[in-house]
Design an enzyme around this catalytic site. Structure first.
Site, PDB file in Angstrom:
ATOM      1  N   TYR A 125       0.852  -1.195   0.000  1.00  0.00           N
ATOM      2  CA  TYR A 125       0.000   0.000   0.000  1.00  0.00           C
ATOM      3  C   TYR A 125       0.881   1.236   0.000  1.00  0.00           C
ATOM      4  CZ  TYR A 125      -3.433   3.522   0.941  1.00  0.00           C
ATOM      5  OH  TYR A 125      -4.212   4.645   0.819  1.00  0.00           O
ATOM      6  N   GLN A 187     -10.532   0.728   1.320  1.00  0.00           N
ATOM      7  CA  GLN A 187     -10.961  -0.156   0.233  1.00  0.00           C
ATOM      8  C   GLN A 187      -9.779  -0.872  -0.413  1.00  0.00           C
ATOM      9  OE1 GLN A 187     -11.439   3.137   0.389  1.00  0.00           O
ATOM     10  NE2 GLN A 187     -11.327   4.158  -1.611  1.00  0.00           N
ATOM     11  N   ASN A 210      -2.828   6.353   6.923  1.00  0.00           N
ATOM     12  CA  ASN A 210      -3.438   7.130   7.996  1.00  0.00           C
ATOM     13  C   ASN A 210      -4.108   6.190   8.996  1.00  0.00           C
ATOM     14  OD1 ASN A 210      -5.853   6.298   6.805  1.00  0.00           O
ATOM     15  ND2 ASN A 210      -6.181   8.225   5.751  1.00  0.00           N
ATOM     16  N   GLN A 256       9.614  16.195   9.567  1.00  0.00           N
ATOM     17  CA  GLN A 256       8.639  15.230  10.033  1.00  0.00           C
ATOM     18  C   GLN A 256       7.264  15.865  10.178  1.00  0.00           C
ATOM     19  OE1 GLN A 256       7.748  11.655  10.238  1.00  0.00           O
ATOM     20  NE2 GLN A 256       9.925  12.048  10.354  1.00  0.00           N
ATOM     21  N   GLU A 323       9.979   6.269  16.126  1.00  0.00           N
ATOM     22  CA  GLU A 323      10.151   5.715  14.782  1.00  0.00           C
ATOM     23  C   GLU A 323      11.513   6.136  14.231  1.00  0.00           C
ATOM     24  OE1 GLU A 323       8.015   5.969  10.374  1.00  0.00           O
ATOM     25  OE2 GLU A 323       7.651   7.518  11.869  1.00  0.00           O
ATOM     26  N   HIS A 324      11.790   7.434  14.274  1.00  0.00           N
ATOM     27  CA  HIS A 324      13.088   7.979  13.872  1.00  0.00           C
ATOM     28  C   HIS A 324      13.725   8.667  15.076  1.00  0.00           C
ATOM     29  CE1 HIS A 324      10.405   8.313  10.256  1.00  0.00           C
ATOM     30  NE2 HIS A 324      11.428   7.700   9.684  1.00  0.00           N
ATOM     31  N   ASP A 357      14.985   8.472   4.867  1.00  0.00           N
ATOM     32  CA  ASP A 357      13.661   8.400   4.246  1.00  0.00           C
ATOM     33  C   ASP A 357      13.736   8.067   2.764  1.00  0.00           C
ATOM     34  OD1 ASP A 357      11.945   8.732   6.322  1.00  0.00           O
ATOM     35  OD2 ASP A 357      11.473  10.823   5.945  1.00  0.00           O
ATOM     36  N   HIS A 416       2.805 -40.890  20.152  1.00  0.00           N
ATOM     37  CA  HIS A 416       4.091 -40.289  19.794  1.00  0.00           C
ATOM     38  C   HIS A 416       5.225 -41.290  20.033  1.00  0.00           C
ATOM     39  CE1 HIS A 416       1.910 -36.528  19.651  1.00  0.00           C
ATOM     40  NE2 HIS A 416       3.021 -35.855  19.334  1.00  0.00           N
TER      41      HIS A 416
END
Length: 425
Positions: A125, A187, A210, A256, A323-324, A357, A416
């Site tokens: 995505y 979707q 998002n 950012q 994250e960073h 990035d 077994h």
């Protein structure tokens, strides 16, 4: 201007590092409706939601060969070279992640080994709303290519003319992705998870988005579709002392913040003078940005935290699990060794997060919302699964038989034990 907090007590750290919380009850209801709509309605439902959410009437969802060829002519030579340079660096870095494991003989006559196999079907995505994130295609498509995934599809929201940005198409072609769909939002996640008449269902879905996209990924995960990670709005934390360059720090925070109003920006410093200078630099740099309104909204929720010591500052940063994380301090390499929670770390005044990035080689699809405490960023490992193998000779089975039989009998699993005995009679 950033809100400044001075010398907070540890008991108050949780409120400092807390991320905004969405109304998940309302959010999940909306997301669930769209997921079920696509699951039942297929292509027709996808087109209806695309019209409703993106304002576009689509005749077809798949990008045509003609659209692909057209995109090749719409990009400048300069941008093509930039994309190719970034792709080369990303490929070099990710190729080092493939390691073949040697078979091991655990006992005479018993050999065990593992083999990695690419996930057959994966979906990518790629956000394209306020900014077409074609760089994410490189970050996801290249490790998928290295992992030798058999089928890679891509979904990205169309513009108002019903087309994908040419840079998205160019980057996809560069990494060998041929199935591109003009679908965005929830979707898109639904189409890749459940499949439609046009879009094939995949086994794992990758890519940022998002809060709606994030919620959709988490929901489909409950129905047998894997996801890369529960990533949300992007975030950066800058750890600084008096040796940091205020203009550099401000630029990193703004890079950012311009992602959107829900982006997270945190400055942790041992220098009040540095924080004051950063605030001044933010004001002057913000006025020059085309996306200043979005960045300004993000900064309204941002914080600068003044700490008593570098040791406490590192502890706070590890609690935040950014994250960073940018380390703009003296002895930055030594401090980096103390970091246990971060998606990606940028060491020193000349290591801006923007380079990671796009083009240094590391992956920018990273855990947010403190998930860096337990998740890694995307890598080739994300696109593969590892299968274990074992092979025993008769001598090997004889040697281990008593161990297996004893343990099986103790657990009450006689069959077994018999599976071993029958072979040795």
């Amino acid at each position: 201007m950033m809100n400044i907090l001075e010398f907070p007590e540890r008991a108050n750290w949780a409120s400092i590092i807390k991320r905004p919380v969405a109304d998940y009850i309302s959010l999940n209801e909306k997301v669930s409706t769209v997921l079920n709509g696509v699951k039942l309605g297929g292509d027709k439902a996808v087109k209806q939601y695309t019209k409703e959410f993106d304002g576009v009437n689509l005749d077809h969802l798949l990008v045509t060969d003609a659209e692909m060829q057209e995109a090749q002519t719409l990009l400048s030579v300069e941008l093509k070279i930039a994309i190719e340079t970034a792709a080369s660096n990303i490929r070099k870095f990710h190729l080092t992640q493939i390691n073949k494991e040697r078979p091991v003989e655990t006992m005479p006559g018993i050999t065990c080994w593992r083999k990695w196999v690419g996930i057959d079907k994966v979906g990518l995505y790629i956000p394209g709303g306020s900014a077409p994130l074609f760089s994410t295609i490189l970050m996801l498509g290249i490790p998928a290519e290295i992992a030798r995934c058999k089928q890679v599809i891509l979904c990205s929201p169309p513009d108002k003319t019903g087309k994908l940005h040419p840079a998205i198409i160019y980057a996809a072609n560069l990494v060998g992705i041929k199935q591109l769909y003009k679908i965005g939002g929830v979707q898109a996640i639904a189409a890749m998870a459940y499949g439609t008449e046009t879009v094939p269902a995949v086994y794992k879905i990758f890519g940022p988005g998002n809060q709606y996209v994030t919620a959709a990924k988490q929901m489909v995960q409950q129905h047998g579709v894997a996801i890369d990670m529960p990533a949300g709005p992007s975030e950066v934390c800058v750890l600084s002392d008096e040796t940091a360059v205020p203009e550099f720090v401000a630029a990193d925070l703004l890079s950012q913040a311009e992602h959107g109003p829900d982006s997270q920006v945190l400055l942790v410093s041992t220098s009040k003078q540095l924080i004051d200078k950063v605030n001044l630099a933010l004001t002057s740099q913000l006025s020059l940005l085309p996306r200043k309104e979005l960045a300004s909204k993000a900064l309204q929720n941002s914080r600068a935290v003044l700490m008593n010591s570098l040791s406490d500052a590192v502890d706070l940063v590890n609690e935040y699990a950014a994250e960073h994380l940018i380390i703009a301090c003296n002895n930055a390499n030594e401090i980096a060794d103390q970091i246990s929670n971060a998606g990606s770390v940028f060491i020193g005044n000349y290591s801006p997060e923007a380079v990671g990035d796009y083009a240094s080689g590391t992956n920018h699809t990273l855990p947010t919302n403190a998930y860096a405490r337990m998740y890694s960023g995307v890598s080739v490992d994300s696109f593969i699964k590892k299968i274990t193998f074992q092979q025993l000779t008769k001598e090997g089975l004889t040697a281990i038989a008593n161990t297996v039989e004893t343990m099986a009998e103790a657990e009450g699993l006689k069959a077994h034990a018999e599976a071993v005995r029958v072979r040795l009679k």
